[in-house]
Each structure stands twice: as structure tokens, then as C-alpha cells.
Design an enzyme around this catalytic site. Sequence first.
Site, short mmCIF file in Angstrom:
data_model
loop_
_atom_site.label_atom_id
_atom_site.label_comp_id
_atom_site.label_asym_id
_atom_site.label_seq_id
_atom_site.Cartn_x
_atom_site.Cartn_y
_atom_site.Cartn_z
N ASN A 60 -5.92 10.81 13.62
CA ASN A 60 -5.74 12.11 13.45
C ASN A 60 -6.98 12.92 13.84
O ASN A 60 -7.17 14.17 13.54
CB ASN A 60 -5.61 12.44 11.61
N ASP B 114 -11.23 8.09 -0.01
CA ASP B 114 -11.76 8.77 1.09
C ASP B 114 -13.11 9.13 1.04
O ASP B 114 -13.80 9.27 2.41
CB ASP B 114 -11.11 10.23 1.38
N ASP B 115 -13.79 9.19 -0.10
CA ASP B 115 -15.27 9.86 -0.13
C ASP B 115 -16.35 9.10 0.73
O ASP B 115 -17.12 9.52 1.29
CB ASP B 115 -15.67 10.06 -1.43
N PHE B 116 -16.23 7.57 0.46
CA PHE B 116 -17.28 6.84 1.31
C PHE B 116 -17.02 7.21 2.59
O PHE B 116 -18.18 7.07 3.62
CB PHE B 116 -17.12 5.28 0.68
N GLU C 279 -8.42 25.53 -0.89
CA GLU C 279 -8.27 24.89 -2.03
C GLU C 279 -9.63 25.16 -3.00
O GLU C 279 -10.47 25.46 -2.56
CB GLU C 279 -7.98 23.26 -2.32
N GLU D 299 -2.69 5.04 -1.66
CA GLU D 299 -3.58 6.07 -0.81
C GLU D 299 -3.69 7.06 -1.45
O GLU D 299 -2.55 7.80 -1.79
CB GLU D 299 -2.92 6.19 0.56
N ASP E 91 1.75 4.84 0.60
CA ASP E 91 1.15 5.87 1.30
C ASP E 91 1.12 7.27 0.42
O ASP E 91 2.14 7.58 -0.25
CB ASP E 91 2.02 6.08 2.56
N ALA E 92 0.38 8.00 0.63
CA ALA E 92 -0.08 9.47 -0.03
C ALA E 92 0.59 9.59 -1.24
O ALA E 92 1.71 10.41 -1.53
CB ALA E 92 0.86 10.42 1.11
N ARG F 193 0.81 -1.25 0.05
CA ARG F 193 -0.09 0.11 -0.18
C ARG F 193 0.96 1.24 0.01
O ARG F 193 1.76 1.46 0.99
CB ARG F 193 -0.95 0.01 1.02
#
Length: 600
Positions: free
Chosen positions: A404, A328-330, A376, A308, A275-276, A273
Site C-alpha cells: 500500500n 498495527d501499533d508496533f 476521525e 486483522e 481480513d479487516a 486469518r
Amino acid sequence: MTQTQPVTPTPPASFQTQHDPRTRLGATPLPGGAGTRFRLWTSTARTVAVRVNGTEHVMTSLGGGIYELELPVGPGARYLFVLDGVPTPDPYARFLPDGVHGEAEVVDFGTFDWTDADWHGIKLADCVFYEVHVGTFTPEGTYRAAAEKLPYLKELGVTAIQVMPLAAFDGQRGWGYDGAAFYAPYAPYGRPEDLMALVDAAHRLGLGVFLDVVYNHFGPSGNYLSSYAPSYFTDRFSSAWGMGLDYAEPHMRRYVTGNARMWLRDYHFDGLRLDATPYMTDDSETHILTELAQEIHELGGTHLLLAEDHRNLPDLVTVNHLDGIWTDDFHHETRVTLTGEQEGYYAGYRGGAEALAYTIRRGWRYEGQFWAVKGEEHERGHPSDALEAPNFVYCIQNHDQIGNRPLGERLHQSDGVTLHEYRGAAALLLPMTPLLFQGQEWAASTPFQFFSDHAGELGQAVSEGRKKEFGGFSGFSGEDVPDPQAEQTFLNSKLNWAEREGGEHARTLRLYRDLLRLRREDPVLHNRQRENLTTGHDGDVLWVRTVTGAGERVLLWNLGQDTRAVAEVKLPFTVPRRLLLHTEGREDLTLGAGEAVLVG
């Protein structure tokens, strides 16, 4: 005296073959126990030596900045390289038993007795990920202790362990995202062979094992690559974590692609996976993501590469050839639905049954709509029609979304969220690839807080940096935010395994077992074809319908406060009346607030 090497010297042609173990940097045991080859590349050092078990030996220049020496020592030998008289840790070290600032240990990967020859990997469509932080997963916080929990995970119904980063970092505790020596597994969790034993044991049980890797930055302490060659890094771009990794530098590309191969080849991980990935900046002709995907898929067997990435870009799969995306949306729509929270990046989500229905139907919420959050302003995302359902990794919790938060509280501990709503969350019955975070399945009472182990000014800077990063969330201004450098913050985050068999914890655990059994065994739900899925809502009731040749399944989740009878929900089709599952364990077709049913 060796003359100064030119900036970014080119290694000899024989060192351009990345797959050849004879060209690896670091310490490589020779065949037949004939000794160990020590090798490094530097663009700046005038004199180069290796200190092995306390004795210093001058290394031989092969040209192009490559230095090498073979010595009659074997696995277990301790060493440091010496650059212009300065002892310097090896950034290619395979093990750093005393930490990232100490001596490396020679490791022979070929001595471990693997028993997983019959394991051939796992398809993404079959993955149910379970995210694990080794240090807090068990009281002991070790690879060996984690291995003892694998039979429980198998019985639970997950199919793949997603391990948070293991690359060596400074200190005695941390999340792992400040790795400094990518090739050395973090010593406080155990030795390399302990990690191999964990993966081997998982494969014997039929569980895949995936590793989280960070290729967008290095931690603030313990990375020595620039001592060998400043050209590993660039000021053409940077991130919140410091100077950018220069993927136009062949040795940086090789450092990362070789590291990915090591985890999969030598430790038998089934996939990575990343990251970022938005911060893996690369202005090369071939993006590093594409090269990583090519390297991994050429290894043979079934190896998967996941990103990710919050940008909602189908190109990550269709162009870069990655296998899946942590989206992220879900999660965000689910959280806003259950909590009403709209601070920080949640401001871009409205929540509710209609928003969730759209997100599930389209894969993600943003596919070109305007995004104006946290300063943004731009269009975000692209339509995801080219993707299959398993390409989307869905969760209602993960390490970021818990850790976080100011207090590291879990979703069911959030203000206004009831256990009925928590248990009703529907991700496990969707065709997308689900991910659970450790302890989620029993609604663990323990938080997962942010912790690290940096002393003095660096520790203070890390703590202040988090407050700045999450300044859009009011809770980070409170006095009760745990100190990331305090050991108690780490201890608070360890799972309490004793609680899972009692009260509401046991009730939630039973539900998760039932959900995963249905996902695995039900002939309709087992079909992951996205075209079989339709969604909609009747007021506050979300419905998700799956129709295949094997039959029909309808999931209904009541996101309102009023009790609803399934027979009264207005749907554009006739609802089946055979109850397959009620999230509260009842036998009726009534939906209380937050409750869900599966019928078919």
C-alpha cells in the site's frame, strides 16, 4: 412451471444442520461413485435447471427454495446452474478452472491421499508466521512451485506459512482480496489437489499452514450470490467495497461458516486469518466472529483463528474467542522511528525508543487514548492486560504495509533507513507472535506492488479507488505510481531468489537464521509469558528485559545516530555482559547507529 418463491424462503428443517454433508449446496459426489448431487437455494428463480457437460436437466424442488438433482456423473464433470433460462455460475463451486464467470468442475475431496495423520496442529505460542503470495513467491507462481521452497523455510526457522487469499477472483493476477467464489481455490495457481499437496508437504516438514480469508466483502466481478437471492446482501450497512454481507440471513452465515470449515477440514489448513474484521458488520444476537470461533474450535485438533483488526480490542480474544490479533501499533511505531514519516495514519504515532518501549510493554500503543487522524476523532482501544503475549501478532512488514505504499517499496528501501537499522528491528526476539513477509529475511530488492487484472472501466475504477483511499500519502499523486492493471507491475513483484546468497542479502539472511534459532532454542526467550517482560529506554536506546527461572536476557537497540557502548547505557538493573548476538555479526558490546545486541 415452478411458482415464484417467497422472498427469503425457509429451507426444510433437514437443511438446518450445517455440519451434515448431505445438506451442502453446490455439487457433492455421492458415496461409492454413485454420481453427483447438485443442489442450490434461490428466492427468486421461477425455473431451475443444471447444465452438466453441455446437457440441461430440470431440477426438483424440495420446498423452501431448495432444488436438487442427482446425476450419474463424477469428478471432472463441468456444470452451470440455469436460473430462469440464464446460465449462472455456482457460487458454491469447489473449482472454477476457467475463471469465476465459467463452468464449475465437480471435485471429490476424498480422493486425495493425505500423509499428515501424525500432524496435530501448532500452538500460537510456537508460531513464526511467513506470509506468502503464491503468484509472486516463485517464478512459476503455483502451489507446486511453492511446495518446493518449503525445505528452505523449514531451515530458515519459520514454523507456519500464512498464505494470502485463495478464493477465486476475476483475472489472471491479483492480491486475492477481491474474491468472488469463496469455495473455489484460484485456478491460475493450480488445481485443488495441488493445494492439498502443498499443505500435506508442509505438515510432513512440521510446518503449519494458515489461510487469509475475506469475509467482509466480495470482489467487484464474478460474484453471483445475488442472482440466486438478493437477501445475501443488505443496504443496512456498507463498506468501501460495496453492499454489506447480511449476516442476519442464515444462508449468508452458512456460506461463510461452511467455507471456513471447508478450508480446515478438506484442505487441512491449521487456521485462518480474518481480513479487516472491523468491517464484518453483524447486528445479529450472536456476532459472526463468535460463531466462526465456535465452529472452528469444535472441529477438533488445534485450529486457530486470527483477526486483522486496528481497533485494539481485547474482546476479540476474551469475548469472541479468537486466538490472536494482527495489531498495527508496533509496526507503525517502528516505521515512524526509522523513517520519520508521519503522513496518513502514521500521524497518530511519534516513534522513538520511549514510544516503542511503551508499545511493547502494553502490547499496543492505543488503549483508550484519543485518536484524531484522517478526519476521525474518538477514543481508540482498550487496555490489553487480559491478553497473553502470543495473542499479539507483530511485524515490521506485511503485504499491506509494503504493497500500500506508492511504489511498493520495502522497509529497507525507504528513505533514510539503513540496513543496520533494518537488521536491528527487534520483533523476532519478543514474546509476541512474529510475522515475516516473503523475502524480508534477505532484504529482498524486489518490491511488492499492488496489482490486479480488471479491464476497462472497472480497472480504471480500481486504480482511482486506491489513489483516493491513500490520498493522505503524498506519493500517490506522483506520475511514477505503477499501473495496477499492467502485467509488469505483477512481474516486478516476483521474488528474485538468486540474490539471497550474495552480499548484504546473505548477511541479512544469516542474521534472520540466527534470530530464529535463538527464539526457538534459548530457554529464556522460549518462555512467552508476558509478565516476564519489562521495557524502557535510555535516550535513544531501547531496552527489553526478559527474566525467567532459566535466566535473564536483555535486548538493546540503538535508535539514535551516536555510537553507544553497552556499559554506558543507564539501566535500572545490572546488564549481563555475555554477548549472545550482535545484529552486525561483531563480537563487541558496542552499538552503532541502528544496531542491536542480545546479552544474557
